[in-house]
Design a protein around this motif. Structure first.
Motif, mmCIF file in Angstrom:
data_model
loop_
_atom_site.group_PDB
_atom_site.id
_atom_site.type_symbol
_atom_site.label_atom_id
_atom_site.label_comp_id
_atom_site.label_asym_id
_atom_site.label_seq_id
_atom_site.Cartn_x
_atom_site.Cartn_y
_atom_site.Cartn_z
ATOM 1 N N GLU A 73 0.741 -1.077 0.050
ATOM 2 C CA GLU A 73 -0.033 -0.114 0.164
ATOM 3 C C GLU A 73 0.820 1.222 -0.110
ATOM 4 O O GLU A 73 0.409 2.224 -0.170
ATOM 5 N N LEU A 74 2.164 1.022 0.195
ATOM 6 C CA LEU A 74 3.025 2.144 0.192
ATOM 7 C C LEU A 74 4.337 1.759 -0.192
ATOM 8 O O LEU A 74 4.879 0.884 0.413
ATOM 9 N N VAL A 75 4.647 2.676 -1.197
ATOM 10 C CA VAL A 75 5.961 2.171 -1.939
ATOM 11 C C VAL A 75 7.139 3.166 -1.629
ATOM 12 O O VAL A 75 6.996 4.520 -1.711
ATOM 13 N N LEU A 91 6.581 -1.461 0.877
ATOM 14 C CA LEU A 91 7.752 -2.197 -0.096
ATOM 15 C C LEU A 91 8.760 -1.294 -0.228
ATOM 16 O O LEU A 91 8.515 0.157 -0.646
ATOM 17 N N PHE A 92 9.930 -1.561 -0.008
ATOM 18 C CA PHE A 92 11.079 -0.793 -0.185
ATOM 19 C C PHE A 92 11.796 -1.234 -1.589
ATOM 20 O O PHE A 92 11.655 -2.253 -1.878
ATOM 21 N N VAL A 93 11.589 -0.165 -2.225
ATOM 22 C CA VAL A 93 12.398 -0.418 -3.890
ATOM 23 C C VAL A 93 13.500 0.331 -4.014
ATOM 24 O O VAL A 93 13.530 1.831 -3.434
ATOM 25 N N ALA A 94 14.804 -0.025 -4.182
ATOM 26 C CA ALA A 94 15.924 0.533 -4.594
ATOM 27 C C ALA A 94 15.870 1.592 -5.607
ATOM 28 O O ALA A 94 15.363 1.109 -6.969
ATOM 29 N N ILE A 95 16.528 2.619 -5.641
ATOM 30 C CA ILE A 95 16.424 3.884 -6.593
ATOM 31 C C ILE A 95 17.709 3.229 -7.424
ATOM 32 O O ILE A 95 18.793 3.326 -6.915
ATOM 33 N N ASP A 96 17.764 3.155 -8.989
ATOM 34 C CA ASP A 96 18.745 2.964 -9.705
ATOM 35 C C ASP A 96 19.330 4.303 -10.317
ATOM 36 O O ASP A 96 18.461 5.067 -10.842
ATOM 37 N N ASP A 150 11.583 8.168 -14.306
ATOM 38 C CA ASP A 150 11.161 6.717 -14.948
ATOM 39 C C ASP A 150 10.829 5.674 -14.104
ATOM 40 O O ASP A 150 10.467 4.506 -14.313
ATOM 41 N N GLN A 151 11.378 5.873 -12.662
ATOM 42 C CA GLN A 151 10.948 4.752 -11.539
ATOM 43 C C GLN A 151 9.820 5.141 -10.784
ATOM 44 O O GLN A 151 9.188 6.201 -10.911
ATOM 45 N N GLY A 152 9.435 4.287 -10.034
ATOM 46 C CA GLY A 152 8.254 4.565 -9.290
ATOM 47 C C GLY A 152 7.028 3.838 -9.785
ATOM 48 O O GLY A 152 7.062 3.037 -10.551
ATOM 49 N N PRO A 153 6.001 4.351 -9.617
ATOM 50 C CA PRO A 153 5.589 5.518 -8.526
ATOM 51 C C PRO A 153 5.838 5.464 -7.043
ATOM 52 O O PRO A 153 5.830 4.195 -6.527
ATOM 53 N N PHE A 154 6.332 6.318 -6.521
ATOM 54 C CA PHE A 154 6.683 6.064 -4.970
ATOM 55 C C PHE A 154 5.650 7.102 -4.239
ATOM 56 O O PHE A 154 5.401 8.110 -4.731
ATOM 57 N N ASP A 155 5.568 6.611 -2.917
ATOM 58 C CA ASP A 155 4.676 7.416 -2.149
ATOM 59 C C ASP A 155 5.643 8.108 -1.081
ATOM 60 O O ASP A 155 5.531 9.277 -0.800
ATOM 61 N N TRP A 162 11.021 16.516 -6.933
ATOM 62 C CA TRP A 162 10.017 16.942 -6.255
ATOM 63 C C TRP A 162 9.132 18.039 -6.812
ATOM 64 O O TRP A 162 8.133 17.971 -6.586
ATOM 65 N N GLU A 163 9.947 18.998 -7.498
ATOM 66 C CA GLU A 163 8.962 19.931 -8.228
ATOM 67 C C GLU A 163 7.950 19.255 -9.086
ATOM 68 O O GLU A 163 6.743 19.756 -9.126
ATOM 69 N N LYS A 164 8.322 18.228 -9.942
ATOM 70 C CA LYS A 164 7.425 17.691 -10.619
ATOM 71 C C LYS A 164 6.566 16.511 -9.822
ATOM 72 O O LYS A 164 5.198 16.434 -10.690
ATOM 73 N N HIS A 165 6.910 16.309 -9.026
ATOM 74 C CA HIS A 165 5.760 15.267 -7.852
ATOM 75 C C HIS A 165 5.927 15.618 -6.644
ATOM 76 O O HIS A 165 6.209 15.206 -5.496
ATOM 77 N N PRO A 166 5.015 17.022 -6.359
ATOM 78 C CA PRO A 166 4.883 17.270 -5.046
ATOM 79 C C PRO A 166 4.035 16.577 -3.952
ATOM 80 O O PRO A 166 4.300 16.442 -2.824
ATOM 81 N N GLU A 167 3.386 15.557 -4.824
ATOM 82 C CA GLU A 167 2.768 14.494 -3.895
ATOM 83 C C GLU A 167 3.572 13.409 -2.977
ATOM 84 O O GLU A 167 3.142 12.753 -2.292
ATOM 85 N N VAL A 168 4.852 13.288 -3.541
ATOM 86 C CA VAL A 168 5.790 12.393 -2.999
ATOM 87 C C VAL A 168 6.471 12.916 -1.851
ATOM 88 O O VAL A 168 6.766 14.203 -1.645
ATOM 89 N N THR A 169 6.383 12.153 -0.680
ATOM 90 C CA THR A 169 7.101 12.809 0.552
ATOM 91 C C THR A 169 8.580 12.478 0.557
ATOM 92 O O THR A 169 9.052 11.135 0.574
#
Ligand SMILES: Nc1ncnc2c1ncn2[C@@H]1O[C@H](COP(=O)(O)OP(=O)(O)OP(=O)(O)O)[C@@H](O)[C@H]1O
Ligand SMILES: O=P(O)(O)O[C@H]1[C@H](OP(=O)(O)O)[C@@H](OP(=O)(O)O)[C@@H](O)[C@@H](O)[C@@H]1OP(=O)(O)O
Ligand SMILES: [Mg+2]
Ligand SMILES: [Mg+2]
Length: 333
Positions: A29-31, A59-64, A71-76, A95-102
């Motif tokens: 429920e939370l990436v 779920l923990f996802v490693a950032i490449d 191109d990665q995500g979407p992340f919460d 962050w500017e493009k995805h302000p919804e991500v914490t």
């Protein structure tokens, strides 16, 4: 110094065991995307954390780092501790493009604690005198150039020896953790600026590490540098270098210590300090090194603040961290 090794036994409850068999594992429920050094991945993302997170839908996802972040995500949530301007820019653009991500935590706020002068400014501005004790910072002086001017600058500033010399900038390198203890004023010109010169405060050789994860606080004891007495100060001259003190220091939680030295700082004081610093620094993941002036009950000094410290050494961190992420995900934090 003797090192103590401990092993932690973790007990899983029925729900966790059931979930591990597969049938009950909920879809994530939370990436949480993470960009951490391999050393940090090893110490932080321990199997007990990943296992518990999975049962809670995290779920923990490693950032490449070789691929665009967009191109990665979407992340919460984005969890990160990497240094360098390049990474900072990538993160800010994202962050500017995805302000919804914490983003944990904002790069600008982290930058503030990468400088040993600015990291303690907010503590110096606090007034916690009526809150079960006094909290201050040791008297300190910043030297940016010309080592030959240090002896004069120190006497003008009225600093009392011995002094701890610390590199001004903390950039994650081993060098930025190499400290020196200076016993006499003239040897100070042997030091390499830019640095912070801080009065050494006797504290009985024990330090308190206060770990903060959002609203949660956990404090542990660590062995620290021993006190320096008058005789030692008179009989010693020069500068003593020591690499990475705190990482070599063993836990002092189970040691047989003088209760006046070992007594933890009062909880209300820590709560207040943590709340104020969280707000002023704009950080949710950090720790504070605190010492108690030897011979006093309630005079404390903050000597260091670290962003995203070694949470793997904090007892029960897997529960505290997953609860924090869930609260963050539901926007309650
Ligand atoms: N002003 C001081 N008075 C007494 N002891 C000090 C002082 N400053 C530092 N120390 C000792 O030196 C150690 C390292 O100092 P400090 O925590 O500032 O360095 P650091 O490299 O940032 O450590 P960390 O690994 O926690 O980031 C402390 O843990 C403490 O034992
Ligand atoms: O793991 P990292 O590389 O982030 O190292 C951090 C280290 O955590 P570790 O114990 O997992 O090594 C922390 O230890 P504790 O305060 O929790 O004891 C503390 O020393 C930070 O200052 C370090 O960050 P840096 O200043 O070097 O960026
Ligand atoms: Mg420290
Ligand atoms: Mg530090």
């Amino acid at each position: 110094m003797l090192m103590r090794f401990s092993s932690e036994i973790s007990y899983r409850n029925d729900e966790e065991r059931e979930n591990e068999r597969g049938s009950l594992v909920p879809p994530p429920e939370l990436v949480v995307g993470y960009a951490l050094t391999s050393k940090k991945v090893k110490s932080f993302l321990q199997p007990k954390l990943e296992r518990l997170a999975r049962t809670k839908g995290i779920l923990f996802v490693a950032i490449d780092q070789n691929r665009p972040l967009s191109d990665q995500g979407p992340f919460d949530i984005l969890l990160h501790k990497l240094t360098g301007k390049e990474w900072r820019q990538i993160l800010e653009d994202y962050w500017e493009k995805h302000p919804e991500v914490t983003v944990l935590d904002p790069p600008g706020a982290i930058q503030h604690v990468h400088n040993r002068q600015s990291m303690l400014e907010d503590v110096a501005d606090l007034n916690l005198a009526d809150c079960y004790g006094k909290v201050g910072v040791p008297k300190q002086l910043v030297i940016t150039k010309d080592p030959s001017s240090i002896p004069d600058a120190v006497s003008k500033a009225g600093l009392t020896l011995p002094l701890v010399a610390k590199p001004l900038v903390v950039d994650g390198s081993a060098k930025s953790h190499e400290l020196s203890l200076a016993y006499d004023q003239y040897s100070l010109s042997m030091l390499e600026p830019p640095l912070v010169l801080q009065e050494f405060v006797n504290h009985g050789g024990v330090l308190f590490k206060v770990y903060i994860v959002g609203e949660a606080i956990k404090v542990v004891r660590r062995f620290s540098l021993p006190d320096v007495d008058e005789r030692e100060l008179l009989n010693n001259a020069g500068v003593f270098h020591f690499p990475r003190v705190s990482c070599a220091a063993a836990s002092a939680d189970d040691a047989d210590l003088d209760p006046c030295i070992a007594e933890l700082p009062p909880r209300p004081l820590l709560e207040r300090l943590a709340r104020e610093l969280r707000r002023r620094l704009g950080l949710r993941l950090f720790n504070i090194d605190i010492i108690r002036e030897h011979g006093t009950r309630d005079h404390f000094y903050v000597i260091d603040i670290n962003y995203f410290p070694g949470y793997g050494k904090m007892p029960g961190y897997e529960h505290i961290f997953t609860d924090f992420l869930l609260r963050l995900g539901s926007k309650q934090v």
